[in-house]
Design a protein around this motif. Structure first.
Motif, PDB file in Angstrom:
ATOM      1  N   VAL A  18      37.092  47.565 -18.386  1.00 30.98           N
ATOM      2  CA  VAL A  18      37.868  46.550 -19.100  1.00 30.98           C
ATOM      3  C   VAL A  18      38.853  45.950 -18.110  1.00 30.98           C
ATOM      4  O   VAL A  18      39.640  46.666 -17.496  1.00 30.98           O
ATOM      5  N   HIS A  19      38.786  44.627 -17.942  1.00 37.52           N
ATOM      6  CA  HIS A  19      39.626  43.958 -16.952  1.00 37.52           C
ATOM      7  C   HIS A  19      40.599  43.029 -17.675  1.00 37.52           C
ATOM      8  O   HIS A  19      40.210  42.214 -18.520  1.00 37.52           O
ATOM      9  N   LEU A  29      41.158  39.027 -21.453  1.00 34.40           N
ATOM     10  CA  LEU A  29      40.455  40.302 -21.491  1.00 34.40           C
ATOM     11  C   LEU A  29      38.952  40.099 -21.306  1.00 34.40           C
ATOM     12  O   LEU A  29      38.367  39.206 -21.911  1.00 34.40           O
ATOM     13  N   ARG A  30      38.349  40.933 -20.441  1.00 32.62           N
ATOM     14  CA  ARG A  30      36.892  40.982 -20.325  1.00 32.62           C
ATOM     15  C   ARG A  30      36.468  42.441 -20.399  1.00 32.62           C
ATOM     16  O   ARG A  30      37.004  43.302 -19.689  1.00 32.62           O
ATOM     17  N   ASP A  31      35.517  42.723 -21.268  1.00 28.43           N
ATOM     18  CA  ASP A  31      35.087  44.077 -21.580  1.00 28.43           C
ATOM     19  C   ASP A  31      33.603  44.196 -21.221  1.00 28.43           C
ATOM     20  O   ASP A  31      32.751  43.573 -21.866  1.00 28.43           O
ATOM     21  N   LEU A  32      33.294  45.003 -20.190  1.00 27.76           N
ATOM     22  CA  LEU A  32      31.940  45.024 -19.642  1.00 27.76           C
ATOM     23  C   LEU A  32      31.327  46.424 -19.676  1.00 27.76           C
ATOM     24  O   LEU A  32      32.017  47.432 -19.629  1.00 27.76           O
ATOM     25  N   ASP A  33      30.003  46.426 -19.734  1.00 28.98           N
ATOM     26  CA  ASP A  33      29.185  47.607 -19.495  1.00 28.98           C
ATOM     27  C   ASP A  33      28.263  47.243 -18.333  1.00 28.98           C
ATOM     28  O   ASP A  33      27.456  46.318 -18.446  1.00 28.98           O
ATOM     29  N   VAL A  34      28.374  47.969 -17.214  1.00 29.58           N
ATOM     30  CA  VAL A  34      27.652  47.614 -15.990  1.00 29.58           C
ATOM     31  C   VAL A  34      26.621  48.686 -15.662  1.00 29.58           C
ATOM     32  O   VAL A  34      26.901  49.883 -15.783  1.00 29.58           O
ATOM     33  N   ARG A  35      25.426  48.232 -15.231  1.00 31.14           N
ATOM     34  CA  ARG A  35      24.386  49.148 -14.763  1.00 31.14           C
ATOM     35  C   ARG A  35      23.916  48.689 -13.391  1.00 31.14           C
ATOM     36  O   ARG A  35      23.616  47.521 -13.187  1.00 31.14           O
ATOM     37  N   THR A  36      23.852  49.623 -12.436  1.00 34.32           N
ATOM     38  CA  THR A  36      23.383  49.308 -11.092  1.00 34.32           C
ATOM     39  C   THR A  36      22.034  49.983 -10.859  1.00 34.32           C
ATOM     40  O   THR A  36      21.752  51.056 -11.405  1.00 34.32           O
ATOM     41  N   ALA A  37      21.194  49.349 -10.023  1.00 34.58           N
ATOM     42  CA  ALA A  37      19.900  49.927  -9.662  1.00 34.58           C
ATOM     43  C   ALA A  37      19.576  49.502  -8.239  1.00 34.58           C
ATOM     44  O   ALA A  37      19.461  48.306  -7.958  1.00 34.58           O
ATOM     45  N   LEU A  38      19.447  50.473  -7.344  1.00 32.40           N
ATOM     46  CA  LEU A  38      19.210  50.210  -5.928  1.00 32.40           C
ATOM     47  C   LEU A  38      17.825  50.718  -5.530  1.00 32.40           C
ATOM     48  O   LEU A  38      17.381  51.786  -5.964  1.00 32.40           O
ATOM     49  N   ALA A  39      17.139  49.939  -4.677  1.00 29.72           N
ATOM     50  CA  ALA A  39      15.816  50.319  -4.192  1.00 29.72           C
ATOM     51  C   ALA A  39      15.719  49.978  -2.715  1.00 29.72           C
ATOM     52  O   ALA A  39      16.415  49.092  -2.226  1.00 29.72           O
ATOM     53  N   GLY A  40      14.842  50.681  -2.004  1.00 36.39           N
ATOM     54  CA  GLY A  40      14.674  50.402  -0.579  1.00 36.39           C
ATOM     55  C   GLY A  40      13.995  51.547   0.142  1.00 36.39           C
ATOM     56  O   GLY A  40      13.044  52.149  -0.387  1.00 36.39           O
ATOM     57  N   ASP A  41      14.483  51.877   1.344  1.00 42.62           N
ATOM     58  CA  ASP A  41      13.892  52.934   2.157  1.00 42.62           C
ATOM     59  C   ASP A  41      14.473  54.283   1.747  1.00 42.62           C
ATOM     60  O   ASP A  41      15.289  54.887   2.454  1.00 42.62           O
ATOM     61  N   LEU A  42      14.046  54.753   0.608  1.00 44.28           N
ATOM     62  CA  LEU A  42      14.659  55.934   0.006  1.00 44.28           C
ATOM     63  C   LEU A  42      13.639  57.026  -0.290  1.00 44.28           C
ATOM     64  O   LEU A  42      13.897  57.923  -1.096  1.00 44.28           O
ATOM     65  N   ALA A  43      12.485  56.951   0.367  1.00 44.24           N
ATOM     66  CA  ALA A  43      11.442  57.938   0.095  1.00 44.24           C
ATOM     67  C   ALA A  43      11.879  59.350   0.473  1.00 44.24           C
ATOM     68  O   ALA A  43      11.506  60.325  -0.187  1.00 44.24           O
ATOM     69  N   VAL A  64      32.274  49.411  -8.732  1.00 42.38           N
ATOM     70  CA  VAL A  64      32.460  48.505  -9.876  1.00 42.38           C
ATOM     71  C   VAL A  64      33.942  48.382 -10.207  1.00 42.38           C
ATOM     72  O   VAL A  64      34.476  47.274 -10.372  1.00 42.38           O
ATOM     73  N   TYR A  65      34.629  49.509 -10.299  1.00 42.15           N
ATOM     74  CA  TYR A  65      36.054  49.479 -10.631  1.00 42.15           C
ATOM     75  C   TYR A  65      36.872  48.799  -9.530  1.00 42.15           C
ATOM     76  O   TYR A  65      37.762  47.982  -9.814  1.00 42.15           O
ATOM     77  N   ALA A  66      36.553  49.128  -8.290  1.00 40.09           N
ATOM     78  CA  ALA A  66      37.310  48.556  -7.176  1.00 40.09           C
ATOM     79  C   ALA A  66      37.116  47.052  -7.093  1.00 40.09           C
ATOM     80  O   ALA A  66      38.070  46.298  -6.832  1.00 40.09           O
ATOM     81  N   PHE A  67      35.876  46.585  -7.293  1.00 43.01           N
ATOM     82  CA  PHE A  67      35.609  45.156  -7.223  1.00 43.01           C
ATOM     83  C   PHE A  67      36.262  44.407  -8.381  1.00 43.01           C
ATOM     84  O   PHE A  67      36.676  43.255  -8.224  1.00 43.01           O
ATOM     85  N   ALA A  68      36.355  45.040  -9.546  1.00 49.05           N
ATOM     86  CA  ALA A  68      37.052  44.407 -10.664  1.00 49.05           C
ATOM     87  C   ALA A  68      38.520  44.172 -10.304  1.00 49.05           C
ATOM     88  O   ALA A  68      39.100  43.135 -10.630  1.00 49.05           O
TER      89      ALA A  68
END
Length: 284
Positions: A18-19, A29-43, A64-68
């Motif tokens: 909540v920011h 006020l902005r109230d968010l639910d954030v989901r991250t998904a990372l892919a790459g060289d992770l085998a 997410v919190y720091a960038f807000a």
């Protein structure tokens, strides 16, 4: 026959942030639910347990919190894009980042007072692979209802059909819509408002002979209103309202009393796009 590792990704889900912007006595006020998904060289982390290229999901949450705090939340789309680009550029092993954001609405009651809105939820997903950006905006649970100007008849009848034909019915739905942008530079809040207005206007103004017809009218109205929208996907559950048989009580029912049912329900889905614009790959 060999065994191989297939496509994979990882991230953090349901990061609630909540920011608050404090501009004197008037707060935003902005109230968010954030989901991250990372892919790459992770085998390696899957195959050998080598975590040397793994950014912990807890670190993703903290980002997410720091960038807000550092950058604010201009819009769900802008915030998702900011995070997706950061994860790809800051992590050598990450080739693709997808950040999905849901925003919950609050109605302003005063300078710094709000009431949680009971309307739809706004959504945004930004995907970045180091070169290509894809932004998909959307909304869920936009509940709309017309008490008339809706028909449904002339449909196929077989030995299992019991549905009566009607030339006057309640048409109700809970709109789930996602629209893909042609570029990643827009006034996201203005675009969202205008797409929502177009969806509602088309629903209100269309004399509906089927929910499919209404779906196309809604999608077409959005594309006419917003030239930067490449295509829109709509899912419209049919929230049935069935006239109650009042004859056992000696009463008529001229489409005045209904029972609202939520199970089972029909669901109409479709994509409306621009001729000549290639559809997006995958289920976005």
């Amino acid at each position: 026959m060999g065994i191989v590792l297939g496509p994979n990704r990882y991230g953090k889900a349901q990061v609630r942030v909540v920011h608050v912007v404090r501009d004197g006595d008037r707060h935003t006020l902005r109230d968010l639910d954030v989901r991250t998904a990372l892919a790459g060289d992770l085998a390696a982390t899957h195959l050998t347990g080598d975590n040397s290229q793994v950014l912990p999901t807890d670190s993703q949450k903290n980002t997410v919190y720091a960038f807000a705090r550092k950058h604010g939340v201009a819009s769900p789309e802008a915030f998702a894009l900011l995070l997706a680009r950061h994860f790809v550029h800051s992590q050598p092993a990450v080739r693709r980042a997808e950040v999905a954001v849901r925003e919950f609405g609050w109605q302003r009651l005063g300078q710094h007072s709000f009431q949680r809105g009971g309307a739809e939820t706004r959504t945004a997903t930004a995907t970045y692979d180091g070169e290509t950006v894809r932004v998909v905006s959307g909304l869920t649970d936009l509940v709309l209802l017309n008490t008339t100007n809706s028909e449904f008849h002339g449909f196929v009848r077989d030995e299992y059909t019991t549905l009566p034909e009607t030339t006057d019915r309640i048409l109700a739905t809970a709109v789930d819509a996602r629209w893909r942008h042609l570029d990643a530079d827009a006034d996201w809040d203005a675009a969202y408002r205008q797409v929502r207005e177009a969806l509602v206007a088309a629903f209100v103004e269309t004399y509906s002979r089927s929910l499919q017809q209404t779906l196309y009218a809604m999608g077409r109205r959005v594309l006419e209103a917003r030239p930067e929208v490449a295509e829109i996907k709509l899912s419209l559950p049919n929230r049935h309202h069935i006239p109650v048989d009042l004859s056992p009580f000696g009463l008529d029912n001229p489409n005045a009393v209904f029972v609202a049912t939520d199970q089972p329900y029909g669901v109409i889905e479709g994509t409306v796009g621009r001729d000549g614009v290639a559809p997006a790959d995958g289920d976005w």
